[in-house]
Design a protein around this motif. Structure first.
Motif, PDB file in Angstrom:
ATOM      1  N   HIS A 119      -5.698  -0.026  -4.640  1.00 38.02           N
ATOM      2  CA  HIS A 119      -5.064  -0.057  -3.334  1.00 38.02           C
ATOM      3  C   HIS A 119      -5.526   1.076  -2.435  1.00 38.02           C
ATOM      4  O   HIS A 119      -5.686   0.895  -1.237  1.00 38.02           O
ATOM      5  CB  HIS A 119      -3.546  -0.001  -3.491  1.00 38.02           C
ATOM      6  N   ILE A 150       4.019   1.561  -0.710  1.00 38.51           N
ATOM      7  CA  ILE A 150       4.837   1.646  -1.923  1.00 38.51           C
ATOM      8  C   ILE A 150       4.065   2.350  -3.025  1.00 38.51           C
ATOM      9  O   ILE A 150       4.553   3.272  -3.659  1.00 38.51           O
ATOM     10  CB  ILE A 150       5.267   0.247  -2.391  1.00 38.51           C
ATOM     11  N   HIS A 151       2.823   1.913  -3.227  1.00 44.39           N
ATOM     12  CA  HIS A 151       2.026   2.484  -4.305  1.00 44.39           C
ATOM     13  C   HIS A 151       1.717   3.949  -4.075  1.00 44.39           C
ATOM     14  O   HIS A 151       1.708   4.743  -5.014  1.00 44.39           O
ATOM     15  CB  HIS A 151       0.730   1.696  -4.474  1.00 44.39           C
ATOM     16  N   GLU A 152       1.489   4.293  -2.824  1.00 44.17           N
ATOM     17  CA  GLU A 152       1.103   5.677  -2.538  1.00 44.17           C
ATOM     18  C   GLU A 152       2.298   6.624  -2.496  1.00 44.17           C
ATOM     19  O   GLU A 152       2.261   7.702  -3.091  1.00 44.17           O
ATOM     20  CB  GLU A 152       0.358   5.754  -1.198  1.00 44.17           C
ATOM     21  N   ASN A 187      -3.204   1.339  -8.613  1.00 48.04           N
ATOM     22  CA  ASN A 187      -3.061   2.413  -7.635  1.00 48.04           C
ATOM     23  C   ASN A 187      -4.390   2.713  -6.952  1.00 48.04           C
ATOM     24  O   ASN A 187      -4.476   2.776  -5.727  1.00 48.04           O
ATOM     25  CB  ASN A 187      -2.557   3.678  -8.324  1.00 48.04           C
ATOM     26  N   SER A 215       5.971   6.023  -2.850  1.00 50.38           N
ATOM     27  CA  SER A 215       7.236   5.907  -3.580  1.00 50.38           C
ATOM     28  C   SER A 215       7.428   6.974  -4.657  1.00 50.38           C
ATOM     29  O   SER A 215       8.523   7.511  -4.790  1.00 50.38           O
ATOM     30  CB  SER A 215       7.366   4.512  -4.194  1.00 50.38           C
ATOM     31  N   GLN A 272      12.051   2.071  -8.581  1.00 47.70           N
ATOM     32  CA  GLN A 272      12.139   3.107  -9.623  1.00 47.70           C
ATOM     33  C   GLN A 272      13.204   2.762 -10.651  1.00 47.70           C
ATOM     34  O   GLN A 272      13.962   3.643 -11.073  1.00 47.70           O
ATOM     35  CB  GLN A 272      12.412   4.476  -8.998  1.00 47.70           C
ATOM     36  N   ASN A 328       0.826  -1.204   0.000  1.00 46.87           N
ATOM     37  CA  ASN A 328       0.000   0.000   0.000  1.00 46.87           C
ATOM     38  C   ASN A 328       0.863   1.258   0.000  1.00 46.87           C
ATOM     39  O   ASN A 328       0.662   2.160  -0.814  1.00 46.87           O
ATOM     40  CB  ASN A 328      -0.903   0.011   1.231  1.00 46.87           C
ATOM     41  N   LYS A 347       8.190  -0.119  -9.332  1.00 48.92           N
ATOM     42  CA  LYS A 347       7.807   1.235  -8.941  1.00 48.92           C
ATOM     43  C   LYS A 347       8.541   1.656  -7.682  1.00 48.92           C
ATOM     44  O   LYS A 347       8.976   2.797  -7.555  1.00 48.92           O
ATOM     45  CB  LYS A 347       6.299   1.278  -8.709  1.00 48.92           C
ATOM     46  N   ASN A 348       8.685   0.745  -6.761  1.00 50.59           N
ATOM     47  CA  ASN A 348       9.414   1.071  -5.546  1.00 50.59           C
ATOM     48  C   ASN A 348      10.899   1.275  -5.821  1.00 50.59           C
ATOM     49  O   ASN A 348      11.519   2.209  -5.329  1.00 50.59           O
ATOM     50  CB  ASN A 348       9.234  -0.028  -4.497  1.00 50.59           C
TER      51      ASN A 348
END
Lengths: 203, 203
Positions: B116, A115-117, B113, A119, B181, A113, B178-179
């Motif tokens: 979540h 991470i998605h928000e 996104n 990062s 990057q 959660n 994504k984390n």
DNA sequence: GATGATACATACCGGTTGGTATGGTGGCAA
DNA sequence: TTGCCACCATACCAACCGGTATGTATCATC
């Protein structure tokens, strides 16, 4: 008098972290309200800003001190209860669904959660979340390598990439079942995952 | 005069939706600022509240009208460029990374996104997101069934569960990269996924 | 027991939020 | 030309946000 009513800085700090964790877990960091956290912790704003300089520091502390601990005490602990990797992973899948299936299906994975928000928009969060993630991944990788030594997993599988994929797939399963809000979806999705892990065994 | 400067309600509505989509994609729905959306769309609050009763309705419209379209125009379109499922999927993975890899790695998947963030706390969002998700999943399922008829995929695979798992794994890969990057992580993760899909072929 | 530091509670602040009320303007039918 | 209404801009609002300033009670220390 109960210890909670007396002056106990460590206790109130932990209460704040716990309440913040719960609020962030449900609402996300940005939408997490400080007043809601204070209400949950049963303290006032003075206590918060005594222990933490600002909201961001509180969020960082939640990641560093609560999230990692929460994670290692749930799935990873179950996984290492068996000394066979494949068996242990599949056991942890079932056990995880059993123990905290409700939270998992409704609120998802707290790590994923955040991470998605956060990062993409906060580098401090990203690095700290990446720390937890790397820790989990290396744990997975080592478990697979260990299993290879014991002959439980084929020698030709790349432990690192497989760990990455397994964890990714797992998080994906949680995400889908979170949207459907049904444990049945998680069961069906994790069944395929368990089947994939099964194929790691020597033929 | 350009059509945009004249009175053009449909145009301004689309501009609002597009700007809202971009803002939500980056910041999330809750943290999405109306003033930022208005700035992005180049209109004022009067225009917004003429076309939408409130922020929630705008968010719902973004899901229904923008998200689904955006999705079908990217990955799914690439996937169907080949008439072999396995080949098409692997092609779409590479192509997706190539075309919108930057956005994918930084901002992730817009559908995932929102799932979540909003599914646990807003039922209206959840049902609408579930609609998009189910549509994607059935598309995947049909593609697999079709491939089975053509002998491109083994007969003993459960099309529905496999579609579920593949999509879950894909979203998981996006989340991890994504984390980090880094597109390299996505490449390594999707490599395992491509390998899994490869195993769906008849032996 | 006086003293100083720690650990809070309370009251308050500027800024931003989503939302509204009002006013103006262009297009179209009569 | 005259209304009329869709379309949009501007000004304004209460509520809430994170953060701060200040006061106070409790602790350890001498």
């Amino acid at each position: 008098m109960s210890p909670a009513s007396k002056k106990n800085p460590e206790e109130t700090r932990k209460r704040l972290l716990k309440a913040a964790y719960e609020e962030i877990y449900l609402k996300g960091y940005q939408a997490a309200s400080l007043s809601a956290i204070l209400k949950g912790a049963g303290v006032t704003k003075g206590a918060l800003y005594h222990h933490f300089p600002n909201k961001q520091a509180l969020g960082y502390a939640v990641v560093e001190e609560v999230l990692q601990e929460e994670f290692s005490q749930s799935f990873l602990r179950f996984m290492f209860e068996k000394d066979d990797f494949v068996e242990g992973f599949q056991y942890a899948l079932v056990k995880g669904e059993e123990i905290e299936g409700e939270d998992l299906v409704v609120k998802g994975c707290p790590l994923n959660n955040l991470i998605h928000e956060m990062s993409p928009i906060d580098e401090g969060f990203r690095t700290r979340l990446d720390g937890v993630l790397q820790w989990v991944l290396t744990t997975f990788t080592q478990a697979i390598r260990n299993a290879q030594k014991k002959g439980q997993v084929r020698q030709d599988v790349n432990a690192e990439e497989t760990a990455l994929f397994i964890f990714a797939a797992m998080e994906g399963c949680v995400g889908l079942s979170k949207n459907a809000q049904s444990m049945e979806i998680f069961g069906r999705c994790s069944k395929s995952l368990a089947h994939y892990v099964q194929m790691l065994r020597p033929s």
